[in-house]
Design a protein around this motif. Sequence first.
Motif, mmCIF file in Angstrom:
data_model
loop_
_atom_site.group_PDB
_atom_site.id
_atom_site.type_symbol
_atom_site.label_atom_id
_atom_site.label_comp_id
_atom_site.label_asym_id
_atom_site.label_seq_id
_atom_site.Cartn_x
_atom_site.Cartn_y
_atom_site.Cartn_z
ATOM 1 N N GLN A 249 -16.006 8.718 -7.358
ATOM 2 C CA GLN A 249 -14.550 8.946 -7.396
ATOM 3 C C GLN A 249 -14.135 10.190 -6.723
ATOM 4 O O GLN A 249 -13.194 10.089 -5.989
ATOM 5 N N HIS A 250 -14.659 11.330 -7.033
ATOM 6 C CA HIS A 250 -14.307 12.507 -6.748
ATOM 7 C C HIS A 250 -14.567 12.637 -5.182
ATOM 8 O O HIS A 250 -13.560 13.244 -4.425
ATOM 9 N N VAL A 251 -15.734 12.169 -4.641
ATOM 10 C CA VAL A 251 -16.011 12.141 -3.349
ATOM 11 C C VAL A 251 -14.663 11.380 -2.514
ATOM 12 O O VAL A 251 -14.204 11.771 -1.359
ATOM 13 N N ILE A 252 -14.641 10.290 -3.029
ATOM 14 C CA ILE A 252 -13.454 9.368 -2.434
ATOM 15 C C ILE A 252 -12.153 10.069 -2.322
ATOM 16 O O ILE A 252 -11.271 9.955 -1.312
ATOM 17 N N GLU A 253 -11.683 10.597 -3.407
ATOM 18 C CA GLU A 253 -10.450 11.543 -3.555
ATOM 19 C C GLU A 253 -10.444 12.448 -2.476
ATOM 20 O O GLU A 253 -9.083 12.996 -1.975
ATOM 21 N N GLN A 254 -11.409 13.128 -2.042
ATOM 22 C CA GLN A 254 -11.220 14.198 -1.152
ATOM 23 C C GLN A 254 -11.413 13.467 0.573
ATOM 24 O O GLN A 254 -10.737 14.341 1.356
ATOM 25 N N GLU A 255 -11.688 12.222 0.650
ATOM 26 C CA GLU A 255 -11.602 11.679 1.793
ATOM 27 C C GLU A 255 -10.187 11.556 2.372
ATOM 28 O O GLU A 255 -9.160 11.548 1.409
ATOM 29 N N GLN A 256 -10.036 11.582 3.493
ATOM 30 C CA GLN A 256 -8.469 11.383 4.044
ATOM 31 C C GLN A 256 -8.541 9.807 4.442
ATOM 32 O O GLN A 256 -9.302 8.917 4.561
ATOM 33 N N HIS A 257 -7.185 9.225 3.892
ATOM 34 C CA HIS A 257 -6.948 7.691 3.499
ATOM 35 C C HIS A 257 -6.085 7.299 4.879
ATOM 36 O O HIS A 257 -5.026 7.787 4.871
ATOM 37 N N GLU A 258 -6.435 5.888 5.146
ATOM 38 C CA GLU A 258 -5.493 5.510 6.286
ATOM 39 C C GLU A 258 -4.427 4.795 5.522
ATOM 40 O O GLU A 258 -4.586 4.331 4.616
ATOM 41 N N GLY A 259 -3.160 4.779 6.329
ATOM 42 C CA GLY A 259 -2.309 4.190 5.444
ATOM 43 C C GLY A 259 -1.237 4.984 4.992
ATOM 44 O O GLY A 259 -1.282 6.185 4.740
ATOM 45 N N GLU A 260 -0.185 4.478 4.384
ATOM 46 C CA GLU A 260 0.972 5.168 3.696
ATOM 47 C C GLU A 260 0.784 5.013 2.479
ATOM 48 O O GLU A 260 0.576 4.014 1.670
ATOM 49 N N GLN A 261 0.891 6.262 1.767
ATOM 50 C CA GLN A 261 0.633 6.364 0.089
ATOM 51 C C GLN A 261 1.676 5.683 -0.650
ATOM 52 O O GLN A 261 2.921 5.834 -0.298
ATOM 53 N N HIS A 262 1.523 4.762 -1.559
ATOM 54 C CA HIS A 262 2.718 4.338 -2.536
ATOM 55 C C HIS A 262 1.859 4.512 -4.180
ATOM 56 O O HIS A 262 0.967 4.862 -4.140
ATOM 57 N N HIS A 263 2.946 4.363 -4.833
ATOM 58 C CA HIS A 263 2.763 4.472 -6.222
ATOM 59 C C HIS A 263 2.757 3.147 -7.103
ATOM 60 O O HIS A 263 3.506 2.651 -6.892
ATOM 61 N N GLY A 264 1.515 2.570 -7.422
ATOM 62 C CA GLY A 264 1.408 1.402 -8.062
ATOM 63 C C GLY A 264 1.698 1.622 -9.569
ATOM 64 O O GLY A 264 1.581 2.554 -9.991
ATOM 65 N N VAL A 265 2.448 0.409 -10.006
ATOM 66 C CA VAL A 265 2.898 0.331 -11.645
ATOM 67 C C VAL A 265 2.302 -0.911 -12.193
ATOM 68 O O VAL A 265 2.274 -0.813 -13.544
ATOM 69 N N SER A 266 1.514 -1.710 -11.622
ATOM 70 C CA SER A 266 0.852 -2.800 -12.484
ATOM 71 C C SER A 266 -0.023 -3.324 -11.478
ATOM 72 O O SER A 266 -0.040 -3.525 -10.158
ATOM 73 N N PHE A 267 -1.363 -4.113 -12.261
ATOM 74 C CA PHE A 267 -2.283 -4.554 -11.351
ATOM 75 C C PHE A 267 -2.828 -5.531 -12.209
ATOM 76 O O PHE A 267 -2.833 -5.702 -13.292
ATOM 77 N N GLY A 268 -3.821 -6.480 -11.504
ATOM 78 C CA GLY A 268 -4.176 -7.517 -12.220
ATOM 79 C C GLY A 268 -5.529 -8.220 -10.929
ATOM 80 O O GLY A 268 -5.474 -7.699 -10.013
ATOM 81 N N GLY A 269 -5.902 -9.125 -11.403
ATOM 82 C CA GLY A 269 -7.035 -10.073 -10.620
ATOM 83 C C GLY A 269 -6.153 -10.834 -9.510
ATOM 84 O O GLY A 269 -6.864 -11.292 -8.702
ATOM 85 N N SER A 270 -4.777 -11.010 -9.688
ATOM 86 C CA SER A 270 -4.285 -11.686 -8.617
ATOM 87 C C SER A 270 -3.259 -10.966 -7.623
ATOM 88 O O SER A 270 -3.176 -11.476 -6.621
#
Length: 201
Positions: free
Chosen positions: A85-106
């Motif tokens: 997870q730490h390695v992934i957080e240090q990588e540059q991410h493609e796309g526009e960053q957004h704040h998530g508030v809810s998640f599930g399998g759908s």
Amino acid sequence: MFTDSTPYFSVMHDFTVYLTLWPEDSPLPSESELKFMLPTGLLLISDVKALEADCLIQLRHFDDEAKSIVDYLKLQSRKIDLVLQHVIEQEQHEGEQHHGVSFGGSGIKIIGNAELEVGNQYKITLHIKEELIALLCFVKVSSNQVVDASDDASNAAESARYITELEFTQILDSDVEQLVKASLSVQQKHLKYRKLAQKAP
């Protein structure tokens, strides 16, 4: 690969997601194409999660005397997850960053100042740090709901915020399973905190 609209339980939780608009004239990738699109960090964590799941199935056959070994292996597994997870957080991410508030399998819900057009498809990278989840998939905008709009009509457009619902349209079955397990884990934590709060003087 998950491609239907099967309803799953969702839970309120903060997380980070990166959105990239997918061209209307481009078909969604197949399962093999989606796996090929995974960056190195996500591919590593996906492989590790699969290996962990297989190992845990085998460990369930151990008797109670082996419980300490199982607990130790789970601890080592979590350490590896945290490093990835730490390695992934240090990588540059493609796309526009957004704040998530809810998640599930759908699907997921995000909040922000932009109203996304219903029906648009996005490629997303999803990070739920507390549950050690990082994955790539595709979603479709299904709805927008205005929140926190200003009482001042002249500034309403500028101050309006939107809760946007995004449905999964292409996601690996293993990633759906991860999200379902994580949503149940978060719900259990919420219930635990609620019980502790009720007991507090």
